[in-house]
Design an enzyme around this catalytic site. Structure first.
Site, mmCIF file in Angstrom:
data_model
loop_
_atom_site.group_PDB
_atom_site.id
_atom_site.type_symbol
_atom_site.label_atom_id
_atom_site.label_comp_id
_atom_site.label_asym_id
_atom_site.label_seq_id
_atom_site.Cartn_x
_atom_site.Cartn_y
_atom_site.Cartn_z
ATOM 1 N N ARG A 3 0.799 -1.221 0.000
ATOM 2 C CA ARG A 3 0.000 0.000 0.000
ATOM 3 C C ARG A 3 0.832 1.271 0.000
ATOM 4 N NH1 ARG A 3 -4.621 -1.005 -2.265
ATOM 5 N NH2 ARG A 3 -5.622 -2.823 -1.353
ATOM 6 N N ILE A 166 -9.261 -10.487 -3.202
ATOM 7 C CA ILE A 166 -9.209 -10.096 -4.613
ATOM 8 C C ILE A 166 -7.933 -9.305 -4.887
ATOM 9 C CG2 ILE A 166 -10.252 -8.592 -6.369
ATOM 10 C CD1 ILE A 166 -12.995 -9.429 -5.312
ATOM 11 N N ASP A 167 -7.638 -8.343 -4.010
ATOM 12 C CA ASP A 167 -6.428 -7.538 -4.169
ATOM 13 C C ASP A 167 -5.185 -8.411 -4.100
ATOM 14 O OD1 ASP A 167 -4.971 -5.114 -4.469
ATOM 15 O OD2 ASP A 167 -4.654 -5.029 -2.313
ATOM 16 N N GLU A 168 -5.180 -9.370 -3.195
ATOM 17 C CA GLU A 168 -4.038 -10.275 -3.068
ATOM 18 C C GLU A 168 -3.855 -11.106 -4.343
ATOM 19 O OE1 GLU A 168 -0.864 -12.599 -1.426
ATOM 20 O OE2 GLU A 168 -1.594 -10.546 -1.266
#
Length: 247
Positions: A3, A166-168
């Site tokens: 991030r 989902i991001d992973e």
């Protein structure tokens, strides 16, 4: 994936910034005996021999659907068309011999960090998942079984837990498909709730790569494809990692 990329994303597009980074790996020309550049990235990311614990292996909490679909994809890896991604507790354990660009270097030498989706250690209580990657088509499938510690509405997974997985899956796919390192944007449209302990199948595809960005899509659904849990899109920024000093 990381991030802190948001804090520097505006400057990463400028060539003057990129030109200052020493000892960068050549962009996508890492092909060796393993075949294509993507194959080389996969072989470096998915270590064949390691003493590290792989959290993407079956355990007693996996349900019948999770286990059977895992075995189906594991069979596909035998032909070399798919690769099972190991999942270690930290991303620093995946990319051996590489490190973040110098302006994103971590000042602390602590190594006890855990990737967010592996922060709950008790089997079956949090994120149970495994990702399979298909290099030739630059796509992935993630098998995700949310545990009770991820609950939102009673009996159902919190929407944020689905967004995180989902991001992973996006981040791992983006790196292997084209050195995508930083999430620039993530958009999700929720359709249905995921019952805790059930299986959600995430189909992730790289739609295009241009201007140092990877554009990706995801459909999260039940195994029989009759229930769609969410549809998502994301954009990842390509950024080369440095080669770590051997000293």
């Amino acid at each position: 994936m990381m991030r802190r990329g948001f804090q520097v994303a505006a400057g990463l597009g400028h060539q003057r910034t990129l030109s200052k980074i020493p000892h960068l790996l050549p962009r996508l020309n890492m092909a060796s005996a393993s075949g294509s550049p993507t194959d080389s990235l996969v072989s470096r990311f998915c270590l064949e021999k390691t003493d590290l614990k792989d959290y993407a292996l079956p355990n007693g909490s996996w349900g019948p659907e999770m286990l059977s679909l895992y075995q189906e994809f594991l069979e596909k890896t035998k032909s070399g068309s798919w690769v099972k991604m190991p999942s270690f507790k930290s991303n620093r354990e995946h990319i051996q011999g590489l490190k973040l660009p110098f302006e994103l270097g971590v000042t602390s030498d602590k190594s006890d960090g855990r990737i967010f989706t592996r922060c709950i250690q008790a089997e079956g209580q949090g994120y149970e998942y495994v990702i399979f990657f298909q290099p030739s088509k630059k796509k992935s499938v993630c098998l995700f079984q949310p545990g009770p510690y991820l609950e939102g509405p009673p009996g159902f997974a919190h929407g944020g837990s689905l967004a995180a997985i989902i991001d992973e899956t996006f981040s791992k796919t983006a790196y292997l498909a084209g050195e995508g390192l930083f999430t620039l944007s993530l958009n999700i449209r929720f359709k249905n709730l995921i019952p805790v302990g059930s299986l959600a199948v995430l189909d992730v595809q790289v739609e295009k790569i241009e201007d140092q960005k990877l554009y990706m899509s995801c459909v999260a659904q039940s195994r029989d494809q009759q229930t769609v849990y969410a549809k998502s899109s994301g954009v990842f920024l390509q950024r080369q990692l440095e080669e770590a000093s051997l000293q």
